[in-house]
Scaffold this motif. Structure first.
Motif, PDB file in Angstrom:
ATOM      1  N   LYS A 134       5.563  -8.916  -9.094  1.00  0.00           N
ATOM      2  CA  LYS A 134       4.427  -8.373  -8.407  1.00  0.00           C
ATOM      3  C   LYS A 134       3.777  -9.361  -7.490  1.00  0.00           C
ATOM      4  N   LYS A 145       6.332  -4.571  -6.644  1.00  0.00           N
ATOM      5  CA  LYS A 145       4.978  -4.220  -6.348  1.00  0.00           C
ATOM      6  C   LYS A 145       4.448  -5.161  -5.395  1.00  0.00           C
ATOM      7  N   GLU A 164      -0.042  -0.151   3.643  1.00  0.00           N
ATOM      8  CA  GLU A 164       0.421   0.397   2.391  1.00  0.00           C
ATOM      9  C   GLU A 164       1.408   1.510   2.762  1.00  0.00           C
ATOM     10  N   HIS A 186       0.490  -5.390  -3.543  1.00  0.00           N
ATOM     11  CA  HIS A 186      -1.011  -5.038  -3.600  1.00  0.00           C
ATOM     12  C   HIS A 186      -1.660  -5.758  -2.375  1.00  0.00           C
ATOM     13  N   TYR A 221      -0.138  -0.937  -2.555  1.00  0.00           N
ATOM     14  CA  TYR A 221      -1.444  -0.530  -2.874  1.00  0.00           C
ATOM     15  C   TYR A 221      -2.252  -1.136  -2.183  1.00  0.00           C
ATOM     16  N   SER A 222      -3.262  -0.903  -1.702  1.00  0.00           N
ATOM     17  CA  SER A 222      -4.452  -1.519  -0.736  1.00  0.00           C
ATOM     18  C   SER A 222      -5.856  -1.295  -1.006  1.00  0.00           C
ATOM     19  N   GLU A 223      -6.696  -2.267  -1.096  1.00  0.00           N
ATOM     20  CA  GLU A 223      -7.967  -1.923  -1.006  1.00  0.00           C
ATOM     21  C   GLU A 223      -8.657  -3.012  -0.230  1.00  0.00           C
ATOM     22  N   VAL A 225       0.084 -10.296  -4.676  1.00  0.00           N
ATOM     23  CA  VAL A 225      -1.254  -9.731  -3.914  1.00  0.00           C
ATOM     24  C   VAL A 225      -1.247 -10.422  -2.614  1.00  0.00           C
TER      25      VAL A 225
END
Length: 93
Positions: A9, A38, A67, A40, A78-80, A11
């Motif tokens: 994973k 994954k 994303e 992010h 995933y995004s934010e 980020v």
């Protein structure tokens, strides 16, 4: 994080700069080689320097597009967009 010998994973900080775009390209390459499982994406915006309306219209749309591009290639993503208050200290030490 690392699990065994392979990264699973990650980020990715994204601010639309040339360096963050290069990071996106590198991340996609690693994910397509199955080194990453994954991804992010995160953008942090300070309300003092940008309006909430602009965050919703532009930055959220752009990071969501990243994303969706990754997902279209079969990469879980995933995004934010995180919003920092105008009075928060700019240094996190």
């Amino acid at each position: 994080t690392y699990g065994g010998n392979e990264m699973k994973k990650t980020v990715v900080a994204y601010d639309n700069s040339p360096l963050s775009k290069k990071g996106i390209d590198e991340t996609k390459s690693l994910a397509l080689m199955s080194v990453l499982s994954k991804v992010h994406f995160v953008s942090v915006m300070k309300l003092k320097s940008i309006s909430l309306n602009k965050v919703e219209r532009y930055y959220s749309k752009e990071i969501n597009s990243l994303e969706e591009t990754f997902k279209a290639d079969g990469i879980p993503a995933y995004s934010e967009v995180l919003i920092a208050a105008a009075n928060e200290n700019q240094y996190w030490g």
